[in-house]
Design an enzyme around this catalytic site. Structure first.
Site, PDB file in Angstrom:
ATOM      1  N   TYR A   1       0.576  -1.168   0.227  1.00 52.63           N
ATOM      2  CA  TYR A   1      -0.064  -0.004  -0.066  1.00 52.63           C
ATOM      3  C   TYR A   1       0.809   1.355   0.145  1.00 52.63           C
ATOM      4  CZ  TYR A   1      -3.998   2.983   1.490  1.00 52.63           C
ATOM      5  OH  TYR A   1      -4.813   4.114   1.969  1.00 52.63           O
TER       6      TYR A   1
ATOM      7  N   ARG B   1      -1.439   8.135  -3.591  1.00 50.61           N
ATOM      8  CA  ARG B   1      -2.540   7.189  -3.078  1.00 50.61           C
ATOM      9  C   ARG B   1      -3.655   7.794  -2.921  1.00 50.61           C
ATOM     10  NH1 ARG B   1       0.400   4.270   1.825  1.00 50.61           N
ATOM     11  NH2 ARG B   1      -0.393   6.207   2.975  1.00 50.61           N
ATOM     12  N   ASP B   2      -4.783   7.020  -2.848  1.00 45.42           N
ATOM     13  CA  ASP B   2      -6.030   7.786  -2.194  1.00 45.42           C
ATOM     14  C   ASP B   2      -6.532   8.889  -2.920  1.00 45.42           C
ATOM     15  OD1 ASP B   2      -7.788   7.052  -0.403  1.00 45.42           O
ATOM     16  OD2 ASP B   2      -6.581   7.821   1.416  1.00 45.42           O
TER      17      ASP B   2
ATOM     18  N   SER C   1      -4.669  13.623   0.105  1.00 47.87           N
ATOM     19  CA  SER C   1      -4.020  12.245  -0.192  1.00 47.87           C
ATOM     20  C   SER C   1      -2.943  12.256   1.073  1.00 47.87           C
ATOM     21  CB  SER C   1      -3.413  12.328  -1.322  1.00 47.87           C
ATOM     22  OG  SER C   1      -2.552  11.078  -1.605  1.00 47.87           O
TER      23      SER C   1
ATOM     24  N   ASP D   1      -8.290   0.278  -2.544  1.00 49.19           N
ATOM     25  CA  ASP D   1      -8.777   1.259  -3.193  1.00 49.19           C
ATOM     26  C   ASP D   1      -8.450   1.805  -4.500  1.00 49.19           C
ATOM     27  OD1 ASP D   1     -10.159   1.207  -0.621  1.00 49.19           O
ATOM     28  OD2 ASP D   1      -9.603   3.075  -0.321  1.00 49.19           O
TER      29      ASP D   1
ATOM     30  N   ASP E   1      -8.958   5.111  12.254  1.00 48.45           N
ATOM     31  CA  ASP E   1      -8.988   5.306  10.681  1.00 48.45           C
ATOM     32  C   ASP E   1      -8.875   6.719  10.495  1.00 48.45           C
ATOM     33  OD1 ASP E   1     -10.196   2.907   9.854  1.00 48.45           O
ATOM     34  OD2 ASP E   1     -11.969   3.507  10.877  1.00 48.45           O
TER      35      ASP E   1
END
Ligand SMILES: *[C@@H]1O[C@H](CO)[C@@H](O)[C@H](O)[C@H]1NC(C)=O
Ligand SMILES: *[C@@H]1O[C@H](CO)[C@@H](O)[C@H](O)[C@H]1NC(C)=O
Ligand SMILES: CC(=O)N[C@H]1CO[C@H](CO)[C@@H](O)[C@@H]1O
Length: 446
Positions: free
Chosen positions: A171, A176-177, A183, A223, A401
């Protein structure tokens, strides 16, 4: 969105670059750590556990735990020479293997257990230390930890006679994201991201190659592909599409050479399970499979990673209304024939780490520290479906989270919704109240 948020938000840290001080949220200590042990001003180095210290906001300078190099991480091993190309594999990779428990999570859980005063809850919580989750390699600086675990697992296999299987999450994509407001990856496409990612994969491969006796199962890039299916209207995702594909293909090809069994992330029922998304998703996954050489080590897809959906339910949550695929099994059963049509005979792995309690969200897209959640079905290969290799706990339950502090740089409004448990600390750090909630609401009970 929907993701496990990385521990490192802002730092762009490549191990070859020696920085004097670690940036906010950067790693600053832990077993095997050789980088900076002091933090930029405004933050201080705090021990999260023996494997990981982190620069957290605050001006007090807390001395770091000295970093010692464990003997097993010295780079020399007693393993036989690496196999250059792993040979074809078939069947469920979990069959016949014991899943390695990493000392990091065990330490994290034990520290949490020590802080529980209710003795009944404490007894239940201590069981979590024996339930395997996954090691998230969410920054290149954590790759050496993988070497430590592999050495340990290798020794354990030899001493116990039980073959060991180590679970990781790959990951670290650049940008990313891409659909999230802020991000949080360490690599950016504009700044050599693809080359940095290839180097990250090469480092993982180099570690795994040293221990051919340990089986490794990897979840690939939560994702990423789902964002390319539904979020191309976000400029950052459109811009990242070709790089994501090149990087994921590289990961799949390179990890196959050392025999890693891989499941590419496929979002979840409430994301790609909607009828309009199924076909485009199947197409993208099958193209990715073929582009990576249709390797048998690219075993299939992972669903519900870090999410809360049920594997099966007879009473659909009202938030799922309109989606015939209201649970993970329905989603998998709908996606599978489309994949097969396109030549990808995918098997699945499903995260149930936080799915013990249903009907707790106000909206299906709510992903942050959802109130009322409990640990779900414990990891097993007895999944009830021939399409599903394993039920797993992929997101480490108890790790936050995202923060509910709206003044934080990494604040996401999802984390202060009414169905999110608050106050919540920074993403990736330990969230004791949340852990205790998962334990007391565990279903089945711990
Ligand atoms: C346990 O409690 C101590 C003392 O209150 C605290 O410093 C520590 O951070 C707590 N650990 C966890 C895992 O919550
Ligand atoms: C990304 O796609 C999902 C699923 O369609 C959607 O719910 C979400 O709002 C999108 N994100 C952005 C930032 O557009
Ligand atoms: C057994 C196992 O892999 N545990 C992991 C649980 O989660 C933590 C945090 O990501 C990892 O460091 C552990 O390795």
């Amino acid at each position: 969105m929907f993701r496990f948020t990385a521990i490192l938000a802002i730092v762009s840290l490549v191990p070859s670059i020696v920085t004097a001080q670690a940036s906010l949220y950067g790693q600053c200590g832990g077993v095997g750590w050789t980088g900076a042990t002091t933090c930029d001003s405004g933050s201080s180095c705090q021990e999260i556990n023996s494997y990981y210290s982190q620069c957290l906001p605050g001006s007090t300078t807390v001395p770091t735990t000295p970093t010692t190099q464990p003997a097993s991480a010295s780079g020399t091993t007693t393993s036989s020479a690496p196999t250059s190309t792993a040979t074809g594999a078939a069947g469920n990779p979990f069959t016949g293997y014991e899943i390695y428990l990493s000392p990091y999570y065990v330490a994290e859980v034990q520290a949490a257990v020590a802080n529980i005063t209710d003795s009944a809850l404490q007894a239940k919580a201590s069981k979590v230390a024996n339930i395997p989750n996954f090691t998230w390699l969410d920054e290149v600086a954590k790759v050496p930890t993988l070497g430590t675990y592999l050495a340990d697992a290798d020794a354990l296999a030899k001493s116990s006679g039980n073959e060991q299987l180590l679970q990781i999450v790959v990951y670290d994509l650049p940008d990313r994201d891409c659909a999230a407001a802020a991000s949080n990856g360490e690599f950016s496409i504009a700044n050599n991201g693809q080359a940095n990612y290839f180097n990250y994969i090469d480092q993982i491969v180099a570690q795994i190659q040293k221990y051919p006796g340990v089986r490794v199962v990897a979840i690939i890039e939560p994702d990423s592909m789902a964002n390319l299916v539904t979020n191309l209207s976000v400029a950052k995702c459109a811009n990242a599409a070709s790089t994501y594909k090149a990087c994921v293909q590289y990961a799949l090809e390179q990890l196959a050479t050392v025999g890693v069994y891989m499941y590419l992330d496929a979002g979840h029922a409430g994301w790609l399970g909607w009828p309009a998304n199924l076909s485009p998703a199947a197409q993208l996954f099958a193209q990715t499979y073929q582009a990576a050489g249709s390797s048998p080590f690219f075993r299939g897809l992972a669903t519900n990673v870090a999410n809360y959906n049920a594997l099966t339910t007879t009473s659909p949550d009202p938030i799922t209304q309109g989606d015939a695929n209201y649970d993970e099994l329905l989603y998998i059963q709908a996606l599978s024939p489309l994949l097969i049509e396109q030549g990808f005979p995918a098997q699945f792995i499903v995260d149930q780490g936080r799915s013990g309690v249903q009907n707790i969200r106000s909206a299906w897209g709510d992903w942050c520290n959802v109130k009322g959640a409990g640990f779900g079905t414990q990891p097993t290969t007895n999944t009830g479906s021939s399409l599903i290799d394993a039920i797993a706990w992929i997101k480490p339950g108890g790790e936050c989270d995202g923060t509910s502090d709206s003044s934080s740089l990494r604040y996401d409004p999802h984390c202060s919704l009414s169905d999110a448990l608050q106050p919540a600390p920074e993403a990736g750090t330990w969230f004791q109240t949340y852990f205790e909630q998962l334990v007391s609401n565990a279903n089945p009970a711990l």
